[in-house]
Design a protein around this motif. Structure first.
Motif, PDB file in Angstrom:
ATOM      1  N   PHE A 231       0.819  -1.221   0.000  1.00 52.95           N
ATOM      2  CA  PHE A 231       0.000   0.000   0.000  1.00 52.95           C
ATOM      3  C   PHE A 231       0.851   1.268   0.000  1.00 52.95           C
ATOM      4  N   ILE A 232       2.093   1.154   0.441  1.00 54.05           N
ATOM      5  CA  ILE A 232       2.989   2.312   0.337  1.00 54.05           C
ATOM      6  C   ILE A 232       3.362   2.539  -1.131  1.00 54.05           C
ATOM      7  N   THR A 233       3.707   1.462  -1.828  1.00 54.71           N
ATOM      8  CA  THR A 233       3.975   1.589  -3.263  1.00 54.71           C
ATOM      9  C   THR A 233       2.742   2.125  -3.986  1.00 54.71           C
ATOM     10  N   ALA A 234       1.579   1.611  -3.585  1.00 59.88           N
ATOM     11  CA  ALA A 234       0.336   2.064  -4.226  1.00 59.88           C
ATOM     12  C   ALA A 234       0.163   3.571  -4.041  1.00 59.88           C
ATOM     13  N   ALA A 235       0.486   4.068  -2.854  1.00 58.96           N
ATOM     14  CA  ALA A 235       0.347   5.510  -2.609  1.00 58.96           C
ATOM     15  C   ALA A 235       1.318   6.291  -3.492  1.00 58.96           C
ATOM     16  N   LYS A 236       2.539   5.756  -3.647  1.00 58.74           N
ATOM     17  CA  LYS A 236       3.506   6.425  -4.521  1.00 58.74           C
ATOM     18  C   LYS A 236       2.994   6.452  -5.952  1.00 58.74           C
ATOM     19  N   VAL A 237       2.426   5.334  -6.378  1.00 61.52           N
ATOM     20  CA  VAL A 237       1.906   5.246  -7.742  1.00 61.52           C
ATOM     21  C   VAL A 237       0.795   6.274  -7.961  1.00 61.52           C
ATOM     22  N   LEU A 238       0.059   6.589  -6.897  1.00 61.78           N
ATOM     23  CA  LEU A 238      -0.991   7.606  -7.014  1.00 61.78           C
ATOM     24  C   LEU A 238      -0.405   9.010  -7.037  1.00 61.78           C
ATOM     25  N   GLY A 239       0.899   9.120  -6.790  1.00 56.97           N
ATOM     26  CA  GLY A 239       1.535  10.433  -6.814  1.00 56.97           C
ATOM     27  C   GLY A 239       1.637  11.076  -5.441  1.00 56.97           C
ATOM     28  N   ALA A 240       1.385  10.323  -4.366  1.00 54.95           N
ATOM     29  CA  ALA A 240       1.432  10.898  -3.024  1.00 54.95           C
ATOM     30  C   ALA A 240       2.856  11.346  -2.676  1.00 54.95           C
ATOM     31  N   SER A 241       2.967  12.475  -1.979  1.00 54.44           N
ATOM     32  CA  SER A 241       4.274  12.989  -1.569  1.00 54.44           C
ATOM     33  C   SER A 241       4.795  12.185  -0.379  1.00 54.44           C
ATOM     34  N   ASP A 242       6.092  12.293  -0.119  1.00 48.71           N
ATOM     35  CA  ASP A 242       6.664  11.631   1.048  1.00 48.71           C
ATOM     36  C   ASP A 242       5.952  12.083   2.318  1.00 48.71           C
ATOM     37  N   PHE A 243       5.675  13.374   2.388  1.00 48.37           N
ATOM     38  CA  PHE A 243       4.991  13.947   3.549  1.00 48.37           C
ATOM     39  C   PHE A 243       3.661  13.234   3.783  1.00 48.37           C
ATOM     40  N   ARG A 244       2.908  13.091   2.704  1.00 45.03           N
ATOM     41  CA  ARG A 244       1.606  12.444   2.815  1.00 45.03           C
ATOM     42  C   ARG A 244       1.760  10.974   3.207  1.00 45.03           C
ATOM     43  N   ILE A 245       2.723  10.314   2.587  1.00 47.92           N
ATOM     44  CA  ILE A 245       2.914   8.890   2.883  1.00 47.92           C
ATOM     45  C   ILE A 245       3.297   8.708   4.353  1.00 47.92           C
ATOM     46  N   ILE A 246       4.180   9.570   4.841  1.00 47.54           N
ATOM     47  CA  ILE A 246       4.616   9.440   6.232  1.00 47.54           C
ATOM     48  C   ILE A 246       3.459   9.716   7.197  1.00 47.54           C
ATOM     49  N   PHE A 247       2.748  10.817   6.985  1.00 47.58           N
ATOM     50  CA  PHE A 247       1.720  11.185   7.961  1.00 47.58           C
ATOM     51  C   PHE A 247       0.426  10.409   7.794  1.00 47.58           C
ATOM     52  N   SER A 248       0.109  10.047   6.556  1.00 46.07           N
ATOM     53  CA  SER A 248      -1.191   9.429   6.349  1.00 46.07           C
ATOM     54  C   SER A 248      -1.128   7.901   6.372  1.00 46.07           C
ATOM     55  N   HIS A 249       0.028   7.329   6.027  1.00 50.40           N
ATOM     56  CA  HIS A 249       0.094   5.868   5.973  1.00 50.40           C
ATOM     57  C   HIS A 249       1.050   5.268   6.994  1.00 50.40           C
ATOM     58  N   ILE A 250       2.249   5.853   7.092  1.00 53.53           N
ATOM     59  CA  ILE A 250       3.233   5.213   7.973  1.00 53.53           C
ATOM     60  C   ILE A 250       2.909   5.461   9.443  1.00 53.53           C
ATOM     61  N   LEU A 251       2.672   6.727   9.788  1.00 51.51           N
ATOM     62  CA  LEU A 251       2.434   7.051  11.196  1.00 51.51           C
ATOM     63  C   LEU A 251       1.262   6.264  11.803  1.00 51.51           C
ATOM     64  N   PRO A 252       0.098   6.227  11.163  1.00 50.97           N
ATOM     65  CA  PRO A 252      -0.989   5.443  11.754  1.00 50.97           C
ATOM     66  C   PRO A 252      -0.648   3.961  11.897  1.00 50.97           C
ATOM     67  N   ASN A 253       0.187   3.445  11.001  1.00 52.71           N
ATOM     68  CA  ASN A 253       0.500   2.030  11.071  1.00 52.71           C
ATOM     69  C   ASN A 253       1.607   1.689  12.061  1.00 52.71           C
ATOM     70  N   ILE A 254       2.426   2.683  12.454  1.00 56.88           N
ATOM     71  CA  ILE A 254       3.424   2.385  13.483  1.00 56.88           C
ATOM     72  C   ILE A 254       2.928   2.817  14.859  1.00 56.88           C
ATOM     73  N   PHE A 255       1.779   3.442  14.907  1.00 57.36           N
ATOM     74  CA  PHE A 255       1.242   3.957  16.167  1.00 57.36           C
ATOM     75  C   PHE A 255       1.171   2.902  17.271  1.00 57.36           C
TER      76      PHE A 255
END
Ligand SMILES: Nc1ncnc2c1ncn2[C@@H]1O[C@H](COP(=O)(O)OP(=O)(O)OP(=O)(O)O)[C@@H](O)[C@H]1O
Ligand SMILES: [Mg+2]
Lengths: 277, 322
Positions: free
Chosen positions: A169-193
């Motif tokens: 899903f991280i690759t998928a977000a990149k493929v959608l054009g998501a920025s690193d900022f968005r990936i970190i705050f919207s995908h990584i942070l909630p999943n490492i919480f």
């Protein structure tokens, strides 16, 4: 927010943990009303009195001070040390851990080398060295303890980030054009919480104990102001004759740690959609 | 009309030396691959695991850095700074719907993410668009409130398709879109994909090792082995009369209902794929090829033959029939 509180109230371990911590906070705030004595008031008739003797429900210490009252006042320092220093450690450690995990290259390697170097020092020694720079005092102690926790937080968070980063899903977000900022705050942070919460609650006891060590060395809280940790370290010379001097502050630390761990566990479950009914 | 042209694409992954962190070796995951995709077609890329299929997909999106070659989309050369826009026009549907959907997001957020990223429309527009797409992929609107774990594998894959479709891409790369689904669900998802292609005029690159599937739906096929092109041409021709020994072996290795009926002269793939870290010099297939000759240690040239491209020394003099 309402939905969140509702879920919180349905989760048994969260409710138990939350109640314990709330009780602690209550004791800390209303210490003068709850305590039966002043924390530095000495009862010379009852030095090292057993629990219950002379109206001291938890007994007295080697100066004849009421242990219950000192515990209640001590909650102020210990809770604050626990929360603030874990907060500092978790905050800085998470930032470094995310940078090191997400940007593995040169910066990541640099952070981790520095981290490993710090981790190879004993925890307390590092805190003492910190205090030598910052100067004594309880707030400096909190900062020192917090900073000393940073490397271990950074390491735990980094490995959690490395795991999440491999997910498609991280690759998928990149493929959608998501920025690193968005990936970190919207995908990584909630999943490492979950890792962050569990590790924070585990570190609470470490912080309380570290404060005791620093206080014992005269670098943290100044006597006669009590903290649970300093009460515990004062008690260690009297373990044979007056074990209650150690038992009650020990219990206070234990119960509070359990409270934080239960709340942490509960929060982790509440925040995980997979475990929702 | 050509939608996509890929010329001499190279993607090398450095293998780091632990001690000094300097790359000492490279996995040449994609090595000099060229192909073209026509607007409106289904173009397949087939090959065994590790042949570099997914790496091509991610290099096309700019997620893996290119070590060489060029990408031309709609007639325009794609540079590093163009990928932001390309990531609207090309999308990927991934193999494993379990790990391709963020477990902490609701389906609605998952599908809407592309619109948010590219700042397309306001909230009302996004809501409307998401509802529209979710129905197009055969899900009900109340799915939007759910989390991925509440859905079945097939439903999750439909969400993956919806997420790719929401940005209205021109090209969709399907990376093993049905491989991790139950057989009974596979057909449904395939039908959906074919229907969507017709309805929306989409172009697909289909990545798979399922030759049956390739034969069934694709127009043209690229056969890869260890990062290199073996053969490329019309799917029908390739299936009926494979030229490259590898293609032939691959086709003959497809499981058949009755193994005793296999032909005498069928060649089932034997032996291991060489390590991609140490691929054979020249033709990468030479270690498993029964037509191996001395020439095979040299890099085979691209040979145009019978309406297709084949990389094999056998056809250099065109006097040997396979
Ligand atoms: N990020 C990476 N770092 C290093 N090596 C990689 C990376 N991604 C892929 N590789 C290597 O590149 C080669 C091609 O991998 P790729 O995933 O493209 O194969 P594939 O054809 O998609 O295989 P599969 O059918 O199993 O999906 C493999 O040898 C793989 O180990
Ligand atoms: Mg792949």
């Amino acid at each position: 927010m309402k939905a969140f509180l509702k879920k919180l109230l349905k989760n048994k371990s969260a409710v138990t943990g939350f109640s314990i911590i709330l009780l602690n906070v209550f004791l800390a705030i209303f210490a003068p009303l709850v305590a039966t004595c002043q924390f530095d008031e000495m009862d010379f008739m009852y030095v090292m009195a057993k629990p219950g003797e002379g109206g001291h429900i938890f007994g007295t210490d080697d100066y004849g001070r009421d242990i219950f009252s000192r515990l209640v006042y001590g909650a102020r320092v210990s809770l604050m040390v626990g929360i603030i220093s874990v907060g500092i450690g978790a905050f800085i450690g998470t930032i470094l851990g995310i940078i090191a995990g997400y940007y593995e290259g040169f910066i990541g390697a640099l952070i981790m080398r520095f981290n490993d170097a710090l981790l190879s020092f004993p925890y307390v020694l590092l805190a003492i060295a910190m205090m030598a720079v910052l100067g004594p005092g309880i707030f400096n102690a909190m900062i020192a303890i917090g900073i000393v926790m940073v490397p271990s937080f950074a390491r735990v968070i980094r490995s959690a980030v490395l795991n999440v980063k491999e997910e498609t899903f991280i690759t998928a977000a990149k493929v959608l054009g998501a920025s690193d900022f968005r990936i970190i705050f919207s995908h990584i942070l909630p999943n490492i919480f979950p890792s962050l919460i569990i590790y924070s609650s585990l570190n609470f006891s470490g912080a309380v104990i570290s404060e005791a060590t620093l206080s014992f060395l005269g670098l943290g809280i100044q006597p006669p102001t009590p903290s649970w940790g300093s009460m515990l370290s004062e008690a260690k010379d009297f373990l044979q004759v007056a074990p209650h001097m150690a038992i009650f502050p020990g219990l206070a630390i234990l119960v509070t740690c359990i409270g934080f761990n239960l709340l942490g566990d509960g929060l982790r479950d509440i925040l995980d959609p997979r475990l929702r009914k | 009309m050509k939608l996509l042209e890929v010329k001499n694409l190279k993607v090398f992954f450095p293998i780091k030396d632990k001690l000094f962190g300097k790359p000492t070796k490279f996995v040449k995951a994609v090595n000099n691959v060229s192909f073209e995709v026509e607007k409106g077609e289904i173009f397949s890329i087939v090959g065994e695991s590790g042949s570099g299929k997914s790496t091509i997909a991610l290099a096309l999106m700019g997620i893996h850095e290119r070590n060489g070659g060029s990408i031309i989309f709609n007639g325009a050369e794609v540079n590093q700074e163009d990928f932001k826009t390309l990531r609207r026009k090309i999308q990927i549907v991934f193999q494993d719907p379990d790990s391709s959907l963020d477990p902490r997001k609701r389906i609605k957020e998952i599908i809407a993410e592309g619109l948010r990223v590219h700042r397309v429309g306001d909230k009302a527009f996004i809501d409307e668009k998401v509802r529209d797409i979710v129905e197009k992929v055969g899900l009900t609107v109340d799915t939007l409130r759910k989390y991925p774990h509440e859905l079945s594998g097939g439903q999750k894959q439909r969400v993956g398709i919806a997420r790719a479709l929401v940005l209205e891409p021109e090209l969709i790369i399907l990376d093993e879109p049905t491989a991790s689904l139950d057989v009974s669900i596979q057909a449904q998802i395939l039908n959906l994909l074919v229907d969507l292609q017709e309805a929306l005029g989409l172009t697909y690159i289909l990545i798979t090792h399922d030759l049956k599937l390739v034969e069934h739906i694709s127009d043209r096929t690229l056969v890869m082995y260890l990062g290199k092109v073996m053969e490329m041409g019309e799917t029908k021709q390739i299936m009926n009369k494979p030229l490259h020994p590898y293609t032939k072996a691959l086709i003959d290795s497809v499981p058949v209902p009755n193994p005793e009926k296999r032909n005498e002269n069928e060649e089932i793939l034997t032996g291991e794929i060489p390590s991609p870290l140490n691929p054979p010099e020249g033709c990468p297939f030479k270690t498993r090829c029964k037509y191996r000759m001395e020439l095979c240690s040299k890099e085979p040239k691209s040979i145009k033959l019978e309406n297709r491209v084949v990389f094999c020394h056998l056809y250099e003099s065109k006097n040997l029939e396979v």
